[in-house]
Design an enzyme around this catalytic site. Structure first.
Site, PDB file in Angstrom:
ATOM      1  CE  LYS A 120      -3.088  -1.826  -3.483  1.00  0.00           C
ATOM      2  NZ  LYS A 120      -1.897  -0.994  -3.193  1.00  0.00           N
ATOM      3  CG  ASP A 138      -0.173  -3.277   1.455  1.00  0.00           C
ATOM      4  OD1 ASP A 138       0.361  -4.332   1.886  1.00  0.00           O
ATOM      5  OD2 ASP A 138      -0.457  -2.325   2.190  1.00  0.00           O
TER       6      ASP A 138
END
Length: 212
Positions: A120, A138
């Site tokens: 991420k 997210d």
């Protein structure tokens, strides 16, 4: 959600914000990398408050490495998991100097080799600092993708793959920021604000909320 509806959804988000960007404050790819590492389980507001002071003192790999974990911790102690983050940041700075001449690499594998940098974080840096059409999933994006029907998936990786497949090429550069900002301010976790949502007519969420 069919292709025409997905395209219309992105067009609606684009019309609201043609050039979205992160709410993290940064001037260089390195500053962005550090800010994103700090943002795990923390708000952008809290990270910005800390980095404004930190970056005035040290904003390069060498300067942070010279500061050391002990010197870094006081600057970031208001942020969750700050002890672990301090260790990872200092180790990442050392690796950047040893392997990458102090520059933040623009390749996923290289970024993910840095301590404290997962997929991420790497995706955020690749997208925001280097303009690559990748999507960092997210909690906000995971929720929006599933709730709207845009790109359902049971895991973060499944949603990322689904978004890559579902997002038309012309929207891939900014999809990450459109979706995260939509999830942060409109399609909220506890009570989505469907009554003023620009994509409500396209969204497949069945239990749309009325005005308060």
């Amino acid at each position: 959600m069919n292709a025409a509806r997905r395209c219309a959804l992105y067009q609606a988000l684009q019309s609201l914000d043609p050039h979205p960007t992160t709410e993290l404050e940064y001037q260089t790819p390195f500053e962005l990398l550090i800010a994103v590492m700090l943002s795990a389980q923390a708000t952008d507001v809290s990270v910005n408050k800390a980095t404004r002071i930190l970056f005035a003192r040290a904003n390069t790999p060498r300067a942070l490495l010279e500061l050391g974990a002990d010197g870094l911790r006081p600057y970031i102690q208001s942020i969750g998991l700050y002890r672990t983050k301090a260790r990872n940041i200092i180790a990442a700075c050392a690796m950047l100097l040893e392997r990458y001449q102090g520059q933040v690499p623009a390749e996923r594998a290289a970024l993910e080799s840095l301590p404290g940098v997962g997929r991420k974080t790497a995706n955020v840096v690749l997208n925001t600092a280097f303009g690559q059409p990748v999507i960092a999933v997210d909690t906000h994006i995971f929720r929006v993708a599933n709730r709207t029907g845009l790109a359902p998936g049971r895991t973060v990786r499944e949603v990322e793959k689904a978004l890559e497949a579902a997002t038309p090429r012309e929207f891939q550069r900014h999809a990450h920021h459109w979706l995260i900002l939509h999830g942060r301010y409109v399609c909220k976790a506890r009570r989505p604000e469907c009554w003023h949502c620009a994509i409500a007519p396209l969204c497949e969420f069945q239990s749309k909320t009325p005005p308060p």
